[in-house]
Every structure is written in C-alpha cells, then in structure tokens.
Design a protein around this motif. Structure first.
Motif, PDB file in Angstrom:
ATOM      1  N   LYS A 270      46.731  21.289  51.970  1.00  0.00           N
ATOM      2  CA  LYS A 270      46.759  22.231  53.072  1.00  0.00           C
ATOM      3  C   LYS A 270      48.443  22.786  53.573  1.00  0.00           C
ATOM      4  N   ASN A 271      49.529  23.792  53.371  1.00  0.00           N
ATOM      5  CA  ASN A 271      50.495  23.815  54.121  1.00  0.00           C
ATOM      6  C   ASN A 271      51.423  23.262  53.292  1.00  0.00           C
TER       7      ASN A 271
ATOM      8  N   GLN B 209      53.648  22.952  49.743  1.00  0.00           N
ATOM      9  CA  GLN B 209      54.849  23.673  48.314  1.00  0.00           C
ATOM     10  C   GLN B 209      55.199  22.774  47.320  1.00  0.00           C
TER      11      GLN B 209
END
Length: 329
Positions: free
Chosen positions: A17-18, A20
């Motif tokens: 999650k979150n 990159q």
C-alpha cells in the motif's frame, strides 16, 4: 541457494500500500510470472515442514528440485539419493510425473542408472536388468541377448550424437517397436523418439542427474514445442544449471574479495608502487588525525570540512614536491 529463476520483485504493486517502485513506476498490479509455493511461507518438501525443523530429530540433507525449485528431504524422494558428489541436479517425484518424457532419458542418463526393462519377443517375458556386472553376465548367458546388447550400445552412440531432425512424436509412454531408417539420405529420428522405441520403467520416485545431462536432451522442433507447453524450456539452457550458478557465485565472491588497491598496485612498476603506497599512508594518517579533532570536540563533520582538508592536503603535497625538485637539481 538456488533462487527462483523467473521471480521478480513485488514492490510497487497491489501487495504493498502507498509504495511506488522507484525502478519501474508503471509496474503492473500483479507479477503474473511469480509463483508463490510453500517455500515463501517457510514450508518445504512433501512433509510441508519448516527448515530447520525443531521437531525433526532425523539428520537429513535437503535437495532442491531443478524444475519446481522446492526443497526436499532426502528420505522423502522415493529413492535413496546417491553420494552428493555423484550427481549435480535432482528432479522430484511430482516433476517427473509432470515431465514424463524424462523417464525415457533416465535409463541412460540418470545417476545411478535406473532399472531397465527388456522384453524377449520370442518368449514374451520381461527381465529386470540390474546394475551389477555379474548379474548382467548371468542374464546374457541365460537369455542369449549378447547381440541385442551390442545393438543397444550402437544405438547409444547414435544417441550421444547431436540431433539434426525436426521430427519428434507426441511424448507418451510407449513400448511399441519402431523401425529406424537405414538409408543415409533419410533424416534421422530425434533422440527422444529413439529412446521411446525402447522399454523403460516409469516409477514414482525422484531422479538424479549428472552435470552434462541437459546437453543430451533432444532439441528438435517438436521437442522444443513440448518443453514450451510444459513450461520447462530452461532444461535446454546450460546457463540455468546448478553448476553454472555455483560457478557464478564463486566468481562473484572472488571479485568481492579482490582489493582495488592491490589491483592498482599490480598494474604499476616498482617506483610507482612505492610512491602510491607512501601517498596512501600519508593521506590515511593525516585524515585520521584531522577527523579525530572533530570526535574529541563532539562536532559534526561537514562537507566544507572535508573539502578544506583535501585542499590543504594537496597544498602540502605540492610544497613537498617542489622542495624535492629543488633538492634534486
């Protein structure tokens, strides 16, 4: 450790999650090529136990299958593993069932040689030919198959020759008789077809293979198509072998152990070596004394401090060089 050959990192996809990926920002949500078997949860072998297993009191080594890449206890392979120095790769029971064409190669290539089955057409019986030379001699005398073994030796010589054929039958366990072409102008059959014309045992065990066994697999057009369908194309890749990975790991370790300073020294003559060593020792001594002052005062070393040190060091070096030139003149 033999790592997964097709595995890619999951950073930046839907598993995090979150986060990159900094290397591939446009990475997909899922790496479809990744296969998460029990190893990723700390479980191994058919017994699905961790390694090391605190509840397992039986001393046993674990061996990795070169197809599924899972690790197995030696006692859970359905066959006693040979001495570790006698084989280089192992294919587990499940993968032998998945890649049944390997059973045709096993009597000639596997370590140790698996039990072979030969039938006498005139008597219609099946004999088990064991590995022992004395047993082989007895079977030859009783059944009168000296000529048959001579024929098999010649066929093995043909098997070891590179295959140039593009014709290969559908892979299946067969015991039918195949008439090989006798005309030199005809294209020879592929290695797999030649082996499938013989009788062989297909057992529920793992198999063990020597270092060069992959080079003897047939690479005709139909065989390559079969490898692709079974997702085992890597079996024809010599760079994929355990031996290749071990050699690469040894080479990488030797590279890491190499000292860049010694490599530089070895490329110089004696005078240059002495000058470099002296300058290196001067730099090391002066930098150590310079940084010690910051440590004693409890202050932080800034970029400007390091830049100032090297400017002063170069200045002192030039003054020493000028004095030496003046003295020598």
């Amino acid at each position: 450790v033999f790592l997964s050959r097709n595995f890619r990192c999951d950073c930046g996809n839907s598993k995090f999650k979150n986060l990159q990926c900094k290397l591939l920002p446009e990475k997909g949500k899922v790496n479809s090529g990744n296969k998460y078997n029990d190893n990723f949860y700390g479980l191994y072998c058919t017994c699905k136990r961790p390694y090391p297993d605190p509840e397992d009191e039986i001393p046993d080594e674990m061996i990795q299958c070169i197809v599924c890449e899972d690790w197995f206890h030696g006692r859970h392979l359905g066959a006693v593993p040979p001495e570790s120095g006698d084989f280089h790769e192992m294919v587990c029971q499940a993968c032998m069932n998945h890649c049944q064409f390997l059973w045709a190669y096993a009597p000639q290539l596997a370590v140790p040689a698996l039990t072979k089955v030969n039938s006498l057409d005139d008597e219609g019986i099946v004999l088990k030919v064991e590995e022992g030379e004395e047993q082989k001699t007895e079977i030859k005398k009783e059944s009168g198959v000296e000529h048959q073994e001579t024929k098999e030796e010649k066929q093995m010589e043909q098997f070891n020759e590179p295959s140039t054929s593009s014709a290969c039958p559908e892979v299946k366990r067969t015991f039918s008789s195949v008439h090989l072409p006798t005309d030199d102008s005809e294209a020879p059959v592929c290695k797999l077809k030649e082996l499938q014309s013989k009788q062989f045992l297909q057992k529920d065990t793992a198999t063990f293979w020597p270092s060069n066994w992959r080079s003897k697999l047939c690479t005709c057009e139909d065989c390559l198509k079969m490898y692709s369908e079974l997702e085992v194309q890597f079996l024809t890749d010599e760079c994929d072998t355990v031996l290749a990975y071990e050699n690469k790991g040894t080479s990488d370790q030797e590279t890491e152990r190499r000292d860049p300073l010694m490599d530089t020294l070895n490329s110089m003559n004696r005078v240059q070596q002495v000058e470099l060593i002296c300058e290196y020792n001067d730099l090391k001594t002066e930098l150590t004394d310079y940084l010690r002052r910051f440590a004693d005062e409890g202050t932080v070393v800034k970029r400007e401090d390091i830049q100032h040190f090297f400017e002063e060091f170069q200045s002192r070096k030039r003054r020493r060089t000028n004095r030496m030139q003046y003295y020598c003149s």
